[in-house]
Write a protein that holds these residues in place. Structure first.
Motif, PDB file in Angstrom:
ATOM      1  N   SER A 232       0.839  -1.203   0.000  1.00 57.94           N
ATOM      2  CA  SER A 232       0.000   0.000   0.000  1.00 57.94           C
ATOM      3  C   SER A 232       0.874   1.253   0.000  1.00 57.94           C
ATOM      4  O   SER A 232       1.993   1.248   0.522  1.00 57.94           O
ATOM      5  CB  SER A 232      -0.923  -0.005   1.221  1.00 57.94           C
ATOM      6  OG  SER A 232      -0.156  -0.015   2.414  1.00 57.94           O
ATOM      7  N   VAL A 233       0.354   2.304  -0.588  1.00 56.08           N
ATOM      8  CA  VAL A 233       1.052   3.595  -0.656  1.00 56.08           C
ATOM      9  C   VAL A 233       0.025   4.719  -0.485  1.00 56.08           C
ATOM     10  O   VAL A 233      -1.175   4.468  -0.578  1.00 56.08           O
ATOM     11  CB  VAL A 233       1.797   3.780  -2.009  1.00 56.08           C
ATOM     12  CG1 VAL A 233       3.147   3.077  -2.000  1.00 56.08           C
ATOM     13  CG2 VAL A 233       0.968   3.286  -3.185  1.00 56.08           C
ATOM     14  N   ASN A 234       0.530   5.931  -0.252  1.00 56.42           N
ATOM     15  CA  ASN A 234      -0.399   7.017   0.080  1.00 56.42           C
ATOM     16  C   ASN A 234      -1.073   7.650  -1.137  1.00 56.42           C
ATOM     17  O   ASN A 234      -1.949   8.487  -1.002  1.00 56.42           O
ATOM     18  CB  ASN A 234       0.299   8.086   0.934  1.00 56.42           C
ATOM     19  CG  ASN A 234       1.445   8.753   0.197  1.00 56.42           C
ATOM     20  OD1 ASN A 234       1.866   8.299  -0.876  1.00 56.42           O
ATOM     21  ND2 ASN A 234       1.966   9.809   0.759  1.00 56.42           N
TER      22      ASN A 234
ATOM     23  N   TYR B  51       5.724   7.350   1.751  1.00 60.23           N
ATOM     24  CA  TYR B  51       4.531   7.115   0.933  1.00 60.23           C
ATOM     25  C   TYR B  51       3.610   6.159   1.687  1.00 60.23           C
ATOM     26  O   TYR B  51       3.070   5.216   1.118  1.00 60.23           O
ATOM     27  CB  TYR B  51       4.925   6.513  -0.413  1.00 60.23           C
ATOM     28  CG  TYR B  51       5.933   7.307  -1.215  1.00 60.23           C
ATOM     29  CD1 TYR B  51       5.945   8.701  -1.205  1.00 60.23           C
ATOM     30  CD2 TYR B  51       6.877   6.654  -2.010  1.00 60.23           C
ATOM     31  CE1 TYR B  51       6.866   9.412  -1.949  1.00 60.23           C
ATOM     32  CE2 TYR B  51       7.792   7.355  -2.763  1.00 60.23           C
ATOM     33  CZ  TYR B  51       7.788   8.743  -2.731  1.00 60.23           C
ATOM     34  OH  TYR B  51       8.706   9.435  -3.484  1.00 60.23           O
ATOM     35  N   ARG B  52       3.485   6.352   2.992  1.00 59.27           N
ATOM     36  CA  ARG B  52       2.825   5.369   3.844  1.00 59.27           C
ATOM     37  C   ARG B  52       1.341   5.674   4.020  1.00 59.27           C
ATOM     38  O   ARG B  52       0.939   6.823   4.152  1.00 59.27           O
ATOM     39  CB  ARG B  52       3.514   5.350   5.209  1.00 59.27           C
ATOM     40  CG  ARG B  52       5.006   5.191   5.047  1.00 59.27           C
ATOM     41  CD  ARG B  52       5.797   5.217   6.346  1.00 59.27           C
ATOM     42  NE  ARG B  52       5.501   6.299   7.265  1.00 59.27           N
ATOM     43  CZ  ARG B  52       6.403   6.778   8.135  1.00 59.27           C
ATOM     44  NH1 ARG B  52       7.642   6.279   8.169  1.00 59.27           N
ATOM     45  NH2 ARG B  52       6.074   7.722   8.970  1.00 59.27           N
ATOM     46  N   LEU B  53       0.557   4.623   4.078  1.00 58.92           N
ATOM     47  CA  LEU B  53      -0.876   4.734   4.346  1.00 58.92           C
ATOM     48  C   LEU B  53      -1.067   4.711   5.869  1.00 58.92           C
ATOM     49  O   LEU B  53      -0.354   3.999   6.569  1.00 58.92           O
ATOM     50  CB  LEU B  53      -1.562   3.525   3.716  1.00 58.92           C
ATOM     51  CG  LEU B  53      -2.988   3.631   3.217  1.00 58.92           C
ATOM     52  CD1 LEU B  53      -3.123   4.712   2.151  1.00 58.92           C
ATOM     53  CD2 LEU B  53      -3.411   2.289   2.616  1.00 58.92           C
ATOM     54  N   THR B  54      -2.035   5.451   6.387  1.00 61.21           N
ATOM     55  CA  THR B  54      -2.316   5.379   7.838  1.00 61.21           C
ATOM     56  C   THR B  54      -3.156   4.136   8.135  1.00 61.21           C
ATOM     57  O   THR B  54      -3.764   3.537   7.236  1.00 61.21           O
ATOM     58  CB  THR B  54      -3.103   6.610   8.318  1.00 61.21           C
ATOM     59  OG1 THR B  54      -4.397   6.584   7.710  1.00 61.21           O
ATOM     60  CG2 THR B  54      -2.391   7.906   7.952  1.00 61.21           C
ATOM     61  N   GLU B  55      -3.218   3.770   9.398  1.00 60.43           N
ATOM     62  CA  GLU B  55      -4.059   2.642   9.826  1.00 60.43           C
ATOM     63  C   GLU B  55      -5.536   2.931   9.545  1.00 60.43           C
ATOM     64  O   GLU B  55      -6.306   2.031   9.213  1.00 60.43           O
ATOM     65  CB  GLU B  55      -3.864   2.380  11.322  1.00 60.43           C
ATOM     66  CG  GLU B  55      -2.502   1.793  11.661  1.00 60.43           C
ATOM     67  CD  GLU B  55      -2.383   0.344  11.207  1.00 60.43           C
ATOM     68  OE1 GLU B  55      -2.976  -0.539  11.831  1.00 60.43           O
ATOM     69  OE2 GLU B  55      -1.678   0.108  10.203  1.00 60.43           O
ATOM     70  N   ILE B  56      -5.922   4.200   9.684  1.00 61.68           N
ATOM     71  CA  ILE B  56      -7.328   4.570   9.426  1.00 61.68           C
ATOM     72  C   ILE B  56      -7.662   4.316   7.958  1.00 61.68           C
ATOM     73  O   ILE B  56      -8.693   3.715   7.634  1.00 61.68           O
ATOM     74  CB  ILE B  56      -7.588   6.045   9.791  1.00 61.68           C
ATOM     75  CG1 ILE B  56      -7.458   6.238  11.306  1.00 61.68           C
ATOM     76  CG2 ILE B  56      -8.973   6.497   9.303  1.00 61.68           C
ATOM     77  CD1 ILE B  56      -7.650   7.672  11.771  1.00 61.68           C
TER      78      ILE B  56
ATOM     79  N   HIS C 221     -12.043   3.466  -2.533  1.00 63.96           N
ATOM     80  CA  HIS C 221     -11.058   4.486  -2.170  1.00 63.96           C
ATOM     81  C   HIS C 221     -10.810   4.558  -0.676  1.00 63.96           C
ATOM     82  O   HIS C 221     -11.564   4.008   0.133  1.00 63.96           O
ATOM     83  CB  HIS C 221     -11.525   5.846  -2.700  1.00 63.96           C
ATOM     84  CG  HIS C 221     -12.671   6.433  -1.930  1.00 63.96           C
ATOM     85  ND1 HIS C 221     -12.489   7.289  -0.874  1.00 63.96           N
ATOM     86  CD2 HIS C 221     -14.014   6.272  -2.048  1.00 63.96           C
ATOM     87  CE1 HIS C 221     -13.670   7.643  -0.387  1.00 63.96           C
ATOM     88  NE2 HIS C 221     -14.610   7.030  -1.075  1.00 63.96           N
ATOM     89  N   THR C 222      -9.717   5.235  -0.340  1.00 60.81           N
ATOM     90  CA  THR C 222      -9.403   5.539   1.054  1.00 60.81           C
ATOM     91  C   THR C 222      -9.190   7.051   1.192  1.00 60.81           C
ATOM     92  O   THR C 222      -8.352   7.485   1.968  1.00 60.81           O
ATOM     93  CB  THR C 222      -8.134   4.766   1.499  1.00 60.81           C
ATOM     94  OG1 THR C 222      -7.052   5.098   0.612  1.00 60.81           O
ATOM     95  CG2 THR C 222      -8.339   3.266   1.440  1.00 60.81           C
ATOM     96  N   GLY C 223      -9.915   7.816   0.428  1.00 64.08           N
ATOM     97  CA  GLY C 223      -9.702   9.265   0.369  1.00 64.08           C
ATOM     98  C   GLY C 223      -8.576   9.545  -0.603  1.00 64.08           C
ATOM     99  O   GLY C 223      -8.783  10.041  -1.704  1.00 64.08           O
ATOM    100  N   GLU C 224      -7.363   9.241  -0.186  1.00 66.01           N
ATOM    101  CA  GLU C 224      -6.189   9.189  -1.050  1.00 66.01           C
ATOM    102  C   GLU C 224      -5.508   7.857  -0.748  1.00 66.01           C
ATOM    103  O   GLU C 224      -5.555   7.384   0.389  1.00 66.01           O
ATOM    104  CB  GLU C 224      -5.202  10.329  -0.754  1.00 66.01           C
ATOM    105  CG  GLU C 224      -5.776  11.728  -0.869  1.00 66.01           C
ATOM    106  CD  GLU C 224      -6.041  12.183  -2.304  1.00 66.01           C
ATOM    107  OE1 GLU C 224      -5.646  11.468  -3.253  1.00 66.01           O
ATOM    108  OE2 GLU C 224      -6.677  13.241  -2.467  1.00 66.01           O
ATOM    109  N   GLY C 225      -4.832   7.296  -1.733  1.00 66.01           N
ATOM    110  CA  GLY C 225      -4.111   6.051  -1.474  1.00 66.01           C
ATOM    111  C   GLY C 225      -3.844   5.295  -2.753  1.00 66.01           C
ATOM    112  O   GLY C 225      -4.255   5.727  -3.845  1.00 66.01           O
ATOM    113  N   GLY C 226      -3.137   4.190  -2.629  1.00 65.63           N
ATOM    114  CA  GLY C 226      -2.848   3.349  -3.782  1.00 65.63           C
ATOM    115  C   GLY C 226      -2.291   2.009  -3.327  1.00 65.63           C
ATOM    116  O   GLY C 226      -1.970   1.840  -2.142  1.00 65.63           O
ATOM    117  N   VAL C 227      -2.216   1.058  -4.244  1.00 65.82           N
ATOM    118  CA  VAL C 227      -1.644  -0.257  -3.938  1.00 65.82           C
ATOM    119  C   VAL C 227      -0.806  -0.721  -5.116  1.00 65.82           C
ATOM    120  O   VAL C 227      -1.284  -0.722  -6.256  1.00 65.82           O
ATOM    121  CB  VAL C 227      -2.726  -1.328  -3.669  1.00 65.82           C
ATOM    122  CG1 VAL C 227      -2.074  -2.629  -3.195  1.00 65.82           C
ATOM    123  CG2 VAL C 227      -3.749  -0.865  -2.648  1.00 65.82           C
TER     124      VAL C 227
END
Ligand SMILES: *Cc1c(COP(=O)(O)O)cnc(C)c1O
Length: 436
Positions: A76-78, A254-259, A209-215
């Motif tokens: 995962s990435v932000n 480029y980290r995704l949060t736990e939320i 989606h996660t608002g913003e993010g990527g995989v």
């Protein structure tokens, strides 16, 4: 269907607004609150140890994503823009290297190259899939070519057999931008990491989606580890892993949060429904447009399931007898006014072919002195108007896109859309007379 066109003073086909998309539900709320209660909002640390790989929700989300799409690794990435940069770094691309890319895509598919000093070289698109045309790719290969950026545009698959054959013949990497294609298949396999590496966007507008993010997805252990390092300050802990090969490992955050990861887990559960609804709506619209002279519904290559991020319709001005702008203006007048840009029922073109943007026209990307275009001894590739005639023709005259082929719309909503288009086709002679 015969009242006069709304544009010419008649009654519109529909005035009631189309229903709005809602993306968040109870599952997402519950997932977010659970993370809040745990107080672990991010499990990442940019240093050696367990924290280098992210917290529990990030890891769970990645495992589920890898399982869902049949890949060994999901990272995962932000944002998917960060994901594209990471994939290019992981694939060891660097200054002077050329990445062949379609010009008809979101800008980051091409600009991600710059951050490693690589250069996008544009190949034309295929007028049926709207994705990169393998024949044009082959014509753009030079001794500097290292990779092909394949974009599964609108949710339809590119011709992967032909692209894989080219990559094999010339020793190139394939990076797949499947931002618009979560669930798109190529001959029974999910696109994204079919050959080397690629991935998906989780920004607000995408299927889920996660608002913003990527995989990022890949089956390659080396590319996966390098991606994880680039995502999170790999320079700080590569030593502890005993890796000697450190090129491009200088990392970002480029980290995704736990939320976000918790929201992503809940969203992933919705994907099958979303795909089923869009495919059902797409079949319905295609059936309504079948045989209509001058309009061509979206096409899927044999054996490839489309994900319908955006619904493309080809317009043939010579057959309809009016230009695309007039057609869209008349159809829009038959339908409710859109509240937000995403609700516009029908618009012309997609993005301007990327090489026409100033970054390519002026060759100013990183710094102001021409890097990375200024390669000693080698001229920069051409970015001249006319470079990709199919992309330019789609953009200027032929391609229309619609955001109506998506949940929560129903077949009856799409009937209104189809009726509006058919009404305008029927009344095209009146519009022709008006402009004469
Ligand atoms: C959305 C999108 C991106 C960028 O994704 P972000 O998550 O917004 O950074 C890249 N390529 C394509 C084709 C896209 O549609």
């Amino acid at each position: 269907m015969s009242s006069n066109l709304s544009l010419l003073g008649g009654t519109p086909v529909r005035s009631q607004p189309f229903p709005q998309r809602r993306t968040m539900g109870d599952a997402e709320k519950k997932a977010v609150l659970e993370v809040m209660d745990s107080d672990c909002i991010s499990g990442f640390l940019g240093s050696p140890g367990e924290g280098a790989w992210g917290g529990p929700k990030v890891r769970e989300f990645e495992e589920r994503w890898a399982d869902r799409f049949g890949y060994k690794h999901a990272i995962s990435v932000n944002s998917w823009t960060s994901g594209l940069m990471t994939a290019i770094g992981a694939a060891r691309l660097g200054p002077g290297d050329e990445i062949i890319c379609p010009p008809y895509t979101m800008s980051a598919s091409a600009t991600a190259a710059f951050f490693y000093g690589a250069i996008p070289v544009f190949a034309d698109i295929d007028p049926v899939t709207y994705c990169i045309d393998p024949k044009s790719v082959e014509a753009r290969i030079t001794p500097r070519t290292r990779a092909i950026m394949v974009v599964h545009l609108f949710g339809g698959s590119a011709d992967m057999d032909a692209l894989h054959a080219i990559a094999d013949r010339h020793g190139l990497r394939i990076i797949e931008d499947a931002a618009q294609a979560p669930g798109t298949t190529w001959k029974g396999r999910y696109v994204g990491g079919l050959r080397d590496i690629g991935g998906f966007s989780l920004n607000y507008h995408k299927h889920i989606h996660t608002g913003e993010g990527g995989v990022i997805v890949t089956n390659d252990d080396d590319l996966a580890l390098r991606s994880r390092l680039i995502r999170n300050h790999g320079e700080n802990f590569i030593e502890t892993l005993g890796l000697q090969d450190i090129d491009n490992i200088v990392g970002g955050n480029y980290r995704l949060t736990e939320i976000q990861a918790a929201i992503g887990i809940a969203q992933l559960d919705r994907l099958d429904d979303i795909l089923a609804q869009r495919r059902m709506l797409a079949r319905h619209l295609a059936a309504r447009l079948e045989g209509v002279p001058g309009l061509h519904a979206a096409t899927e290559l044999p054996g490839c399931d489309h994900a319908y991020y955006i619904y493309p319709i080809r317009f043939d001005p010579a057959v309809v007898g009016i230009d695309r702008r007039t057609f869209i203006e008349a159809v829009s007048a038959e339908l409710p006014r859109a509240g937000i840009p995403e609700d516009i029922p029908l618009s012309g073109g997609y993005v301007k072919p990327l090489y026409l943007n100033p970054v390519y026209q002026r060759r100013i990307a990183i710094g102001g002195k021409g890097f990375p275009f200024d390669r000693a001894g080698d001229p920069a590739p051409s970015y001249a108007k006319g470079l990709c005639p199919v992309a330019e023709r789609m953009h200027e005259d032929e391609l229309m896109i619609s955001f109506l082929v998506r949940e929560p719309l129903t077949t009856s909503d799409l009937d209104d859309f189809a009726d509006a288009m058919l009404k305008v086709i029927e009344h095209a002679p009146a519009l022709r007379r008006r402009s004469a």
